[in-house]
Design a protein around this motif. Structure first.
Motif, PDB file in Angstrom:
ATOM      1  N   LEU A   1       0.746  -1.313  -0.087  1.00  0.00           N
ATOM      2  CA  LEU A   1      -0.228   0.149   0.143  1.00  0.00           C
ATOM      3  C   LEU A   1       0.661   1.266  -0.265  1.00  0.00           C
ATOM      4  O   LEU A   1       0.505   1.982  -0.804  1.00  0.00           O
ATOM      5  CB  LEU A   1      -0.706  -0.438   0.870  1.00  0.00           C
ATOM      6  CG  LEU A   1      -1.642  -1.105   1.024  1.00  0.00           C
ATOM      7  CD1 LEU A   1      -3.041  -1.509   2.322  1.00  0.00           C
ATOM      8  CD2 LEU A   1      -2.883  -0.867  -0.075  1.00  0.00           C
ATOM      9  N   ARG A   2       1.072   1.514   1.293  1.00  0.00           N
ATOM     10  CA  ARG A   2       2.756   2.187   0.841  1.00  0.00           C
ATOM     11  C   ARG A   2       3.920   2.394   0.105  1.00  0.00           C
ATOM     12  O   ARG A   2       5.183   1.812   0.871  1.00  0.00           O
ATOM     13  CB  ARG A   2       2.563   2.576   2.411  1.00  0.00           C
ATOM     14  CG  ARG A   2       1.740   3.436   3.313  1.00  0.00           C
ATOM     15  CD  ARG A   2       2.150   3.563   5.016  1.00  0.00           C
ATOM     16  NE  ARG A   2       2.286   2.569   5.802  1.00  0.00           N
ATOM     17  CZ  ARG A   2       2.797   2.393   7.006  1.00  0.00           C
ATOM     18  NH1 ARG A   2       2.653   3.881   7.410  1.00  0.00           N
ATOM     19  NH2 ARG A   2       2.626   1.929   7.862  1.00  0.00           N
ATOM     20  N   PHE A   3       3.384   2.028  -1.399  1.00  0.00           N
ATOM     21  CA  PHE A   3       4.759   1.728  -1.711  1.00  0.00           C
ATOM     22  C   PHE A   3       5.831   2.992  -1.849  1.00  0.00           C
ATOM     23  O   PHE A   3       7.298   2.368  -2.258  1.00  0.00           O
ATOM     24  CB  PHE A   3       4.122   1.889  -3.577  1.00  0.00           C
ATOM     25  CG  PHE A   3       3.599   3.637  -3.823  1.00  0.00           C
ATOM     26  CD1 PHE A   3       4.300   4.610  -4.444  1.00  0.00           C
ATOM     27  CD2 PHE A   3       2.177   3.381  -4.000  1.00  0.00           C
ATOM     28  CE1 PHE A   3       4.011   5.603  -4.563  1.00  0.00           C
ATOM     29  CE2 PHE A   3       1.825   4.681  -4.429  1.00  0.00           C
ATOM     30  CZ  PHE A   3       2.866   5.449  -4.552  1.00  0.00           C
ATOM     31  N   TRP A   4       5.765   3.959  -0.812  1.00  0.00           N
ATOM     32  CA  TRP A   4       6.957   4.620  -1.071  1.00  0.00           C
ATOM     33  C   TRP A   4       8.336   4.087  -0.191  1.00  0.00           C
ATOM     34  O   TRP A   4       8.834   4.784   0.354  1.00  0.00           O
ATOM     35  CB  TRP A   4       6.397   6.278  -0.735  1.00  0.00           C
ATOM     36  CG  TRP A   4       6.053   6.139   0.498  1.00  0.00           C
ATOM     37  CD1 TRP A   4       5.602   7.037   1.729  1.00  0.00           C
ATOM     38  CD2 TRP A   4       4.245   6.442   0.318  1.00  0.00           C
ATOM     39  NE1 TRP A   4       4.942   6.974   2.766  1.00  0.00           N
ATOM     40  CE2 TRP A   4       4.108   6.587   1.549  1.00  0.00           C
ATOM     41  CE3 TRP A   4       3.673   5.847  -0.219  1.00  0.00           C
ATOM     42  CZ2 TRP A   4       2.884   6.234   2.513  1.00  0.00           C
ATOM     43  CZ3 TRP A   4       2.340   6.002  -0.075  1.00  0.00           C
ATOM     44  CH2 TRP A   4       1.469   6.006   1.005  1.00  0.00           C
ATOM     45  N   GLU A   5       7.826   3.186   0.186  1.00  0.00           N
ATOM     46  CA  GLU A   5       8.253   2.706   1.603  1.00  0.00           C
ATOM     47  C   GLU A   5       8.336   1.211   1.253  1.00  0.00           C
ATOM     48  O   GLU A   5       8.413   0.807   0.617  1.00  0.00           O
ATOM     49  CB  GLU A   5       7.458   2.364   3.245  1.00  0.00           C
ATOM     50  CG  GLU A   5       7.121   3.792   4.048  1.00  0.00           C
ATOM     51  CD  GLU A   5       6.455   3.926   4.774  1.00  0.00           C
ATOM     52  OE1 GLU A   5       6.349   2.979   5.330  1.00  0.00           O
ATOM     53  OE2 GLU A   5       5.790   5.345   5.998  1.00  0.00           O
ATOM     54  N   THR A   6       9.533   1.292   2.090  1.00  0.00           N
ATOM     55  CA  THR A   6      10.011  -0.597   1.429  1.00  0.00           C
ATOM     56  C   THR A   6      10.721  -1.053   3.757  1.00  0.00           C
ATOM     57  O   THR A   6       9.995  -0.425   4.501  1.00  0.00           O
ATOM     58  CB  THR A   6      11.434  -0.184   1.457  1.00  0.00           C
ATOM     59  OG1 THR A   6      12.645   0.412   2.400  1.00  0.00           O
ATOM     60  CG2 THR A   6      12.224   0.805  -0.194  1.00  0.00           C
ATOM     61  N   ARG A   7      10.333  -2.305   2.969  1.00  0.00           N
ATOM     62  CA  ARG A   7      10.471  -3.582   4.400  1.00  0.00           C
ATOM     63  C   ARG A   7      11.334  -4.750   3.646  1.00  0.00           C
ATOM     64  O   ARG A   7      11.329  -4.594   2.221  1.00  0.00           O
ATOM     65  CB  ARG A   7       9.145  -3.982   3.998  1.00  0.00           C
ATOM     66  CG  ARG A   7       8.229  -5.305   3.869  1.00  0.00           C
ATOM     67  CD  ARG A   7       6.907  -5.470   3.500  1.00  0.00           C
ATOM     68  NE  ARG A   7       6.772  -5.883   3.076  1.00  0.00           N
ATOM     69  CZ  ARG A   7       6.559  -7.650   2.718  1.00  0.00           C
ATOM     70  NH1 ARG A   7       6.867  -8.496   3.549  1.00  0.00           N
ATOM     71  NH2 ARG A   7       6.151  -7.892   1.941  1.00  0.00           N
ATOM     72  N   LYS A   8      12.149  -5.229   4.529  1.00  0.00           N
ATOM     73  CA  LYS A   8      12.556  -6.721   4.885  1.00  0.00           C
ATOM     74  C   LYS A   8      12.659  -7.378   4.831  1.00  0.00           C
ATOM     75  O   LYS A   8      11.298  -8.305   5.997  1.00  0.00           O
ATOM     76  CB  LYS A   8      13.972  -6.523   5.364  1.00  0.00           C
ATOM     77  CG  LYS A   8      15.308  -5.209   5.515  1.00  0.00           C
ATOM     78  CD  LYS A   8      16.173  -5.315   5.997  1.00  0.00           C
ATOM     79  CE  LYS A   8      16.822  -4.091   6.477  1.00  0.00           C
ATOM     80  NZ  LYS A   8      17.988  -3.913   6.966  1.00  0.00           N
ATOM     81  N   VAL A   9      12.162  -8.903   3.037  1.00  0.00           N
ATOM     82  CA  VAL A   9      11.805 -10.366   3.331  1.00  0.00           C
ATOM     83  C   VAL A   9      13.208 -10.548   3.390  1.00  0.00           C
ATOM     84  O   VAL A   9      13.801 -10.602   2.776  1.00  0.00           O
ATOM     85  CB  VAL A   9      11.501 -10.407   2.187  1.00  0.00           C
ATOM     86  CG1 VAL A   9      10.696 -11.564   2.124  1.00  0.00           C
ATOM     87  CG2 VAL A   9      10.292  -8.869   1.938  1.00  0.00           C
ATOM     88  N   LYS A  10      12.824 -11.693   4.063  1.00  0.00           N
ATOM     89  CA  LYS A  10      13.768 -12.996   4.193  1.00  0.00           C
ATOM     90  C   LYS A  10      13.796 -14.107   3.190  1.00  0.00           C
ATOM     91  O   LYS A  10      13.035 -14.346   2.968  1.00  0.00           O
ATOM     92  CB  LYS A  10      13.917 -13.972   5.776  1.00  0.00           C
ATOM     93  CG  LYS A  10      13.924 -13.099   7.298  1.00  0.00           C
ATOM     94  CD  LYS A  10      14.123 -13.680   8.078  1.00  0.00           C
ATOM     95  CE  LYS A  10      14.465 -13.186   9.610  1.00  0.00           C
ATOM     96  NZ  LYS A  10      14.521 -14.508  10.888  1.00  0.00           N
ATOM     97  N   LEU A  11      15.451 -14.297   2.832  1.00  0.00           N
ATOM     98  CA  LEU A  11      15.036 -14.942   1.609  1.00  0.00           C
ATOM     99  C   LEU A  11      15.764 -16.811   2.033  1.00  0.00           C
ATOM    100  O   LEU A  11      16.362 -16.565   3.230  1.00  0.00           O
ATOM    101  CB  LEU A  11      16.276 -14.618   0.334  1.00  0.00           C
ATOM    102  CG  LEU A  11      16.256 -12.793   0.375  1.00  0.00           C
ATOM    103  CD1 LEU A  11      17.052 -12.463  -0.920  1.00  0.00           C
ATOM    104  CD2 LEU A  11      14.775 -13.132  -0.059  1.00  0.00           C
TER     105      LEU A  11
END
Length: 533
Positions: free
Chosen positions: A413-423
């Motif tokens: 939704l808030r595409f201007w923000e990022t988050r970390k995703v574990k691989l």
């Protein structure tokens, strides 16, 4: 002396899962590793850093007919090699399982296995491109082939036995991939835990059953003998001078101080008592043994290592060294009587030279300070030379701990923000790479020819090959510079005392010593082995 940090840092490279080219960042200006790239059509067989490093170190240190090694001051090379063997054993057990999976789910159903292998190879090649759309194209490629596989299963063009074989050839390679993924993740966790433990000071030991012979003449007996040979080379008092590279294993020469005056009798009309260079060296050795003592209650010098070194000159670009041999050598160590002969006689012209060395291993093995003293007599001139050598810390690359596998993505939704995703610890491409390499690990020459590998710098020593200069580290530089003054004064005091006892006039020696004692207080590191001529 504590030497675990530098040892563990180098040993941790055996467990790493980075790309092999990363080790080139650790090379210094004098010693360069070489990474052989894989064949263009066999990139899937390329090794990772830990695989290439452990294989290269094992072959170089334990291989039959190997060339001599350079001493690794500040490091226990046997421990590093044992960790390479332990890492190699973990991977070999993993590869045995993967080879069995490859045979059961791949080779027996070769048509489907080859199709999936080509698809994954294309996906990896496309995904490596810098174009941002490449990743999407690679994903679409894999999804398209998957859809065709499902359609093939539904609309099977064969009947009877071949119909069932065709279905198995499509499905079982995928099942084998999931099975292989579990095997790869289990070994990856084990390797990463050992990597983390070594750099955290856990001191995880290496289990090396390969070095415990079960019967005379087996392969383990050869490994045990080569490990013993490695230890004997490490204890050798023979070192090699390679021009601007300095003494291999000790680092470049950064400073030099010379005291040279005529030998004149203290009593006119009488000769002084005859003496030899060895007599002066012995007195200096006794004085250096007292360096750890001080009238002031401070930490001061730790107990130094004092050794008589035999220095052999080699070419600046020499790619090999030759250890001394014969009746004067015992387990790569030159005997005392031969050292005395070299000290007293080989002072001019070709041949080996004698140096008395006082060495400190500091900063948990990351800093090695060596001060070398030599005494020569030519005609009536006695010359006492003190030189400083410093070997800096292991490159920071070896101290990097395993990082969590993750990436940043945009929020929905808030595409201007990022988050970390574990691989995942082991991704799809890595599983395919390991499964493809597994059957070939039984014959390393073919695997190295196809997938490439790592060539270590020569003449090889585990410590100096990846050592940085200490001058970028303020405290390490201070330690190296501070050692020069007390060593120089102890050397001069012991030498003057010996000369005085033998009836030599030491007035000029004393004046010259006082001048050097003053100039050494303003000492600064220089490239003393690079002559501006």
């Amino acid at each position: 002396m504590g030497q675990t940090a530098a040892t563990n840092a180098l040993a941790s490279a055996a467990y790493r899962d980075d790309e092999v080219a990363k080790i080139l960042q650790a090379d210094n200006e004098w010693h360069r590793s070489t990474v052989k790239p894989p064949r263009p059509w066999a990139r899937i067989l390329r090794p990772k850093l830990g695989e290439a490093f452990s294989r290269a170190v094992i072959d170089r240190t334990l291989g039959a007919g190997r060339k001599p090694l350079i001493q690794s001051f500040g490091v226990e090379p046997q421990v590093v090699v044992e960790h390479c063997l332990a890492a190699h054993r973990i991977r070999r057990d993993r590869d045995n399982w993967l080879a069995a999976v490859t045979v059961l789910c791949g080779v027996l159903f070769l048509p489907g296995f080859l199709v999936w292998l080509v698809v994954f190879t294309l996906r990896t090649t496309v995904g490596r491109r810098e174009d941002k759309r490449a990743g999407a194209v690679a994903t679409v490629l894999l999804a398209g082939v998957g859809a065709l596989a499902v359609l093939f299963l539904v609309k099977m063009p064969f009947h009877g036995f071949w119909a069932w074989y065709g279905r198995a050839a499509v499905v079982l390679p995928v099942v084998g991939w999931f099975w292989a993924k579990q095997i790869c993740e289990r070994s990856a966790r084990d390797l990463r835990e050992r990597w983390e433990s070594l750099l955290s000071g856990g001191g995880l030991g290496a289990k090396v059953p390969e070095a415990v012979p079960g019967s005379p003449g087996d392969a383990a007996e050869q490994v045990r003998k080569e490990l013993a040979r490695l230890g004997a080379e490490q204890r050798s008092n023979s070192v090699f001078y390679a021009g601007p590279k300095g003494i291999l294993g000790m680092g470049t020469r950064w400073g030099s101080w010379q005291l040279a005056e005529d030998l004149v009798s203290a009593e006119p009309g009488k000769d002084f008592h005859p003496f030899r260079s060895w007599d002066v060296i012995t007195a200096i050795q006794g004085g250096l043994g007292m360096l750890e003592r001080t009238p002031v209650n401070t930490g001061g010098f730790p107990k130094p290592s004092i050794t008589h070194w035999i220095v052999t000159p080699i070419g600046e670009n020499a790619d090999a060294v030759s250890r001394p041999s014969g009746t004067d050598v015992d387990a790569y160590t030159v005997r005392t009587h031969a050292i005395q002969d070299i000290c007293n006689k080989q002072q001019f012209g070709s041949g080996d030279r004698h140096y008395l060395g006082v060495q400190w291993t500091l900063w948990d093995g990351h800093l090695v300070i060596t001060m070398l003293i030599t005494v020569t007599v030519l005609h009536d001139t006695l010359r006492i030379e003190v030189t400083g050598h410093a070997l800096g810390p292991v490159n920071p690359l070896f101290n990097e701990k395993p990082a969590a596998r993750e990436k940043e993505v945009q929020k929905a939704l808030r595409f201007w923000e990022t988050r970390k995703v574990k691989l995942p610890l082991v991704d799809a491409d890595e599983v395919v790479r390991l499964a493809a390499r597994a059957p070939l690990t039984w014959y390393p020459p073919v695997l190295n020819w196809l997938g490439g590998g790592l060539t270590l710098p020569e003449p090889f020593g585990l410590r100096h090959a990846w050592a940085d200069q200490p001058w970028r580290h303020r405290f390490m530089a201070d330690d190296a510079l501070r050692a020069a003054t007390p060593v120089l004064r102890v050397v001069h005091a012991a030498a003057l005392r010996t000369l005085r006892e033998n009836g030599v006039d030491v007035e000029k020696f004393g004046s010259r010593s006082a001048v050097l004692s003053g100039t050494v207080q303003d000492v600064a590191p220089k490239k003393a082995d690079v002559y501006d001529a």
